[in-house]
Motif scaffolding. Structure first.
Motif, PDB file in Angstrom:
ATOM      1  N   UNK A  76       0.836  -1.200   0.000  1.00 29.27           N
ATOM      2  CA  UNK A  76       0.000   0.000   0.000  1.00 29.27           C
ATOM      3  C   UNK A  76       0.873   1.253   0.000  1.00 29.27           C
ATOM      4  N   UNK A  77       1.982   1.216   0.714  1.00 27.64           N
ATOM      5  CA  UNK A  77       2.908   2.357   0.710  1.00 27.64           C
ATOM      6  C   UNK A  77       3.506   2.577  -0.679  1.00 27.64           C
ATOM      7  N   UNK A  78       3.782   1.487  -1.406  1.00 30.13           N
ATOM      8  CA  UNK A  78       4.285   1.609  -2.771  1.00 30.13           C
ATOM      9  C   UNK A  78       3.236   2.246  -3.681  1.00 30.13           C
ATOM     10  N   UNK A  79       1.980   1.861  -3.501  1.00 31.52           N
ATOM     11  CA  UNK A  79       0.903   2.489  -4.265  1.00 31.52           C
ATOM     12  C   UNK A  79       0.822   3.977  -3.948  1.00 31.52           C
ATOM     13  N   UNK A  80       0.928   4.317  -2.673  1.00 24.95           N
ATOM     14  CA  UNK A  80       0.867   5.720  -2.270  1.00 24.95           C
ATOM     15  C   UNK A  80       1.965   6.532  -2.946  1.00 24.95           C
ATOM     16  N   UNK A  81       3.150   5.961  -3.007  1.00 24.28           N
ATOM     17  CA  UNK A  81       4.263   6.657  -3.662  1.00 24.28           C
ATOM     18  C   UNK A  81       3.994   6.824  -5.152  1.00 24.28           C
ATOM     19  N   UNK A  82       3.425   5.797  -5.766  1.00 24.56           N
ATOM     20  CA  UNK A  82       3.170   5.836  -7.202  1.00 24.56           C
ATOM     21  C   UNK A  82       2.126   6.890  -7.582  1.00 24.56           C
ATOM     22  N   UNK A  83       1.094   7.070  -6.748  1.00 26.66           N
ATOM     23  CA  UNK A  83       0.033   8.030  -7.088  1.00 26.66           C
ATOM     24  C   UNK A  83       0.277   9.397  -6.456  1.00 26.66           C
ATOM     25  N   UNK A  84       1.383   9.534  -5.713  1.00 29.85           N
ATOM     26  CA  UNK A  84       1.682  10.809  -5.069  1.00 29.85           C
ATOM     27  C   UNK A  84       0.776  11.118  -3.900  1.00 29.85           C
ATOM     28  N   UNK A  85       0.349  10.069  -3.198  1.00 32.80           N
ATOM     29  CA  UNK A  85      -0.537  10.250  -2.047  1.00 32.80           C
ATOM     30  C   UNK A  85       0.240  10.754  -0.837  1.00 32.80           C
ATOM     31  N   UNK A  86      -0.440  11.464   0.017  1.00 30.05           N
ATOM     32  CA  UNK A  86       0.145  12.023   1.231  1.00 30.05           C
ATOM     33  C   UNK A  86      -0.250  11.178   2.435  1.00 30.05           C
ATOM     34  N   UNK A  87       0.698  10.877   3.304  1.00 30.33           N
ATOM     35  CA  UNK A  87       0.402  10.091   4.504  1.00 30.33           C
ATOM     36  C   UNK A  87      -0.451  10.904   5.459  1.00 30.33           C
ATOM     37  N   UNK A  88      -1.414  10.247   6.107  1.00 28.03           N
ATOM     38  CA  UNK A  88      -2.172  10.900   7.169  1.00 28.03           C
ATOM     39  C   UNK A  88      -1.734  10.370   8.523  1.00 28.03           C
ATOM     40  N   UNK A  89      -2.225  10.997   9.583  1.00 29.68           N
ATOM     41  CA  UNK A  89      -1.734  10.646  10.920  1.00 29.68           C
ATOM     42  C   UNK A  89      -2.368   9.379  11.480  1.00 29.68           C
ATOM     43  N   UNK A  90      -3.238   8.740  10.695  1.00 23.19           N
ATOM     44  CA  UNK A  90      -3.896   7.528  11.170  1.00 23.19           C
ATOM     45  C   UNK A  90      -3.395   6.282  10.455  1.00 23.19           C
ATOM     46  N   UNK A  91      -2.252   6.396   9.759  1.00 28.50           N
ATOM     47  CA  UNK A  91      -1.655   5.226   9.136  1.00 28.50           C
ATOM     48  C   UNK A  91      -2.065   4.981   7.701  1.00 28.50           C
ATOM     49  N   UNK A  92      -2.830   5.889   7.129  1.00 27.69           N
ATOM     50  CA  UNK A  92      -3.272   5.737   5.749  1.00 27.69           C
ATOM     51  C   UNK A  92      -2.687   6.804   4.851  1.00 27.69           C
ATOM     52  N   UNK A  93      -3.266   6.925   3.650  1.00 26.82           N
ATOM     53  CA  UNK A  93      -2.792   7.874   2.655  1.00 26.82           C
ATOM     54  C   UNK A  93      -4.001   8.503   1.956  1.00 26.82           C
ATOM     55  N   UNK A  94      -3.765   9.664   1.361  1.00 24.76           N
ATOM     56  CA  UNK A  94      -4.835  10.312   0.637  1.00 24.76           C
ATOM     57  C   UNK A  94      -4.332  10.998  -0.619  1.00 24.76           C
ATOM     58  N   UNK A  95      -5.160  10.965  -1.680  1.00 25.44           N
ATOM     59  CA  UNK A  95      -4.826  11.698  -2.898  1.00 25.44           C
ATOM     60  C   UNK A  95      -6.108  12.176  -3.555  1.00 25.44           C
ATOM     61  N   UNK A  96      -5.973  13.150  -4.415  1.00 26.78           N
ATOM     62  CA  UNK A  96      -7.119  13.728  -5.110  1.00 26.78           C
ATOM     63  C   UNK A  96      -6.901  13.624  -6.610  1.00 26.78           C
ATOM     64  N   UNK A  97      -7.934  13.202  -7.321  1.00 25.74           N
ATOM     65  CA  UNK A  97      -7.895  13.208  -8.779  1.00 25.74           C
ATOM     66  C   UNK A  97      -9.287  13.592  -9.278  1.00 25.74           C
ATOM     67  N   UNK A  98      -9.342  14.670 -10.070  1.00 25.15           N
ATOM     68  CA  UNK A  98     -10.631  15.178 -10.501  1.00 25.15           C
ATOM     69  C   UNK A  98     -11.449  15.589  -9.295  1.00 25.15           C
ATOM     70  N   UNK A  99     -12.724  15.201  -9.248  1.00 18.69           N
ATOM     71  CA  UNK A  99     -13.558  15.587  -8.108  1.00 18.69           C
ATOM     72  C   UNK A  99     -13.410  14.678  -6.895  1.00 18.69           C
ATOM     73  N   UNK A 100     -12.581  13.644  -7.005  1.00 20.66           N
ATOM     74  CA  UNK A 100     -12.539  12.617  -5.972  1.00 20.66           C
ATOM     75  C   UNK A 100     -11.352  12.792  -5.029  1.00 20.66           C
ATOM     76  N   UNK A 101     -11.666  12.807  -3.729  1.00 20.86           N
ATOM     77  CA  UNK A 101     -10.656  12.738  -2.671  1.00 20.86           C
ATOM     78  C   UNK A 101     -10.736  11.331  -2.090  1.00 20.86           C
ATOM     79  N   UNK A 102      -9.670  10.571  -2.262  1.00 21.18           N
ATOM     80  CA  UNK A 102      -9.668   9.169  -1.859  1.00 21.18           C
ATOM     81  C   UNK A 102      -8.633   8.951  -0.757  1.00 21.18           C
ATOM     82  N   UNK A 103      -9.085   8.408   0.364  1.00 24.93           N
ATOM     83  CA  UNK A 103      -8.197   7.999   1.451  1.00 24.93           C
ATOM     84  C   UNK A 103      -8.163   6.471   1.472  1.00 24.93           C
ATOM     85  N   UNK A 104      -6.985   5.893   1.687  1.00 28.02           N
ATOM     86  CA  UNK A 104      -6.905   4.434   1.688  1.00 28.02           C
ATOM     87  C   UNK A 104      -5.907   3.949   2.731  1.00 28.02           C
TER      88      UNK A 104
END
Length: 256
Positions: A76-104
């Protein structure tokens, strides 16, 4: 649209949105799922989206998309790096594309799991990890199934909001969400949530809630309250849901 009458109806709502919708934004969403998440064993939509579709369908959905992924933390961390996602303080990641804000999150990094509060074997077990009982539902994208706790839709229909798992991070954020849901949706807090409000809401947290709401929300529901005591009284008022029903009937507006 009203509250889904049963889990099968909720599944139909979600199936139509994710797989039969031809709008530009939903086509993009399917593309994002296929491109970034399709190689994982399982991916589940948790929390706000499922809750909003349960309580009022597509028109009620106004939250981000939260995904729990059956994959290792490293994957999952590799995916986050690939899509340019930002780490959050709860152990996940988030990124935005178009109208969608996706946390995973990786399943094993879900906060309640990582802290040892809940043991999970798969996506279905994540419904034990939510702070609010209204968020205790997940839509499994690969299997196209809904998993929720017993009585999930009944609680939404009764407009009774309760704490499911008190051991969760972000106490101030949970208090703000509780206040905004009770006030904005005309809900009654259950016994545990009432206790949480009494214990957590004082003059210091009241000011912090108002400041956070100003930063994050255009509709400021808390600004009309004088102090913590005033807000606490309105949050714990037993007549709130009945008053909300009366207002909706007078305005001829459906609950969504």
């Amino acid at each position: 649209m009203s509250v889904a009458p049963d889990v099968r109806s909720l599944k139909r709502r979600l199936d139509r949105f994710f797989w039969d919708n031809s709008s530009t934004e939903t086509v993009l969403l399917r593309h994002l799922f296929k491109t970034h998440f399709d190689h994982f064993d399982g991916v589940g939509v948790i929390g706000g989206l499922v809750r909003d579709f349960a309580r009022g369908g597509r028109s009620a959905f106004k939250s981000d998309i939260d995904l729990v992924v059956e994959g290792t933390a490293d994957e999952v961390a590799m995916l986050a790096e690939r899509v340019g996602a930002t780490a959050n303080r709860f152990g996940g990641f988030g990124f935005t594309e178009g109208p969608w804000k996706i946390d995973f999150w990786a399943l094993e990094k879900t906060w309640a799991v990582a802290e040892g509060h809940v043991v999970v074997a798969g996506l279905a077990d994540v419904v034990q990890c939510t702070f609010f009982d209204w968020d205790a539902a997940i839509y499994d994208l690969r299997r196209k199934r809904v998993v929720c706790t017993d009585g999930y839709l009944d609680r939404i229909r009764d407009r009774r909001l309760e704490i499911a798992l008190r051991s969760n991070p972000g106490e101030l954020g949970n208090l703000l969400r509780a206040a905004r849901r009770i006030l904005g949706w005309g809900l009654r807090p259950g016994p545990e949530l009432r206790r949480f409000i009494r214990e957590s809401l004082d003059d210091e947290t009241f000011k912090a809630l108002q400041a956070t709401e100003r930063r994050k929300h255009a509709d400021q529901l808390l600004k009309k309250f004088r102090d913590a005591r005033d807000l606490r009284f309105h949050l714990l008022a037993s007549h709130r849901a009945e008053a909300f029903d009366k207002m909706q009937m007078q305005m001829h507006l459906p609950f969504d």
